[in-house]
Motif scaffolding. Sequence first.
Motif: not given
Length: 474
Positions: A270-282
């Motif tokens: 629960p302490e982790v902030k999770l963001i989901q985002r499409p991968f374009v490049n590194y």
Amino acid sequence: MDVYSTEKNKYDFEKKAILQQFNTDKIVLYAPTFSPSLTSAPYLLKEIRNLAETTGYVIFIKFHDLMDQKWIKEYKRLSNEIYNVIFKEDKNIIKSLLQADILVSDTSSVIYEFILLNKPVISFKNIAEKVLWDNSKTYSGLTEKVLDNFHLDPHAAERAYINMQFHPYQDGKSALRMVNAVKEFIEIHGVPEERKLSLARRLKINSMFGKPIENPFVGKKTNKISAILITYNEDVHINAVLENVKFADEIIVVDSFSTDGTIEKIKEHPEVKLIQRPFVNYTDQKSYALEQATNDWVLFLDADERVPDRLRNEILETVNSSNPTADAYYFYRTFMFKNKVLRFSGWQRDKNYRLFKKSKVHFTQDRIVHETLVVDGQSEVLKNKLIHYSYKDYEDYKGKMIKYGQMKAIEELKKDYDPNFYHFVFRPFYKFFNHYILRFGILDGKKGVIICYLNALGVYSRYKELKRLRNLRQ
């Protein structure tokens, strides 16, 4: 072992439905070891096929994550061809163990768990000194053995002996017994000050992870740290790395829509902030992730990296130092080939920026793989090493090198040249020669050959992809 008692009947309804669906009364579980020198997978493919076709029993195939991809593909093909062979993709082998009526294996330790469920086992070329179940010295006769064990159960007495010797409790309270025993020991003897390890064991541990810290950081924290990761399908690593960076004041994970259970595991923290985002490049993904940090000091790790205790101490001492510090720090890395240290093969001087001030850096936009951090200020190197678990297995690392090569080709596309013999032959050869001979990969034995070859393959893949991309533009 408690789960086998507390959840013993949890999957009975599902099992009944499976048996009705396939019009049979038995489930056979095949769960071999992944070790290349010990696994029965290459030899029992035809035997499993014959068992399924002859008996009509449901056959569960459950492989370890480290099983050779070749055999994973072969057994998946078998499950596609024969309706009552089911290749189990889920991570929960406990469910399969509880539902199965008999286990087929070789030297896997799962045998002992299954026997403690008081159900028969058939193994092939097991190397245990004392085998108390049906063990075959040859890879043949599987169908006959399964039928014999179902009808006669010739090893029931030995199974009962194993249960009494190793785990006589069936009430699901063994963990509680262990906790109570530890509490009782501490009340009487206190907490031991150190582990009693042999000198050889201590030296081995110290060589891999550094000597134990005598004075862990307990000073005043004057600056906060944001730990950042970008992830995609890091189920194997994610729990360990999140536990590893808990000393940070903020943990941010930018995930590219993982499909292997990574997200579910992240949400357990629960302490982790999770963001989901499409991968374009590194570069794009890391630049975005860096922007999310709320603290100036950033620890930017890959999921397959670990911060040993001494390095963690050094990080905290650096960030909270009252003296002037650099703006960015390189970390040297210890490359792990599975669970063994790779000492040469070009990795002995491998280093990357991992700790830096957000206000003093940015990722250059002209690189999309092996992204480059531009530092507006002073850089230094921390003396303690990061642990890098990059090599899980051959197929995984091969795929990684090919992927990097293909992404590197996109960078190279803007350069005006057409790959030729020099790029396809000399450049990969020199990569291998440089790492294997000039950088002493030969001293890493078989590990060195594999790593140096796959690194060279990455170079070849770059120019192969570049050739394809240039042809598409024409």
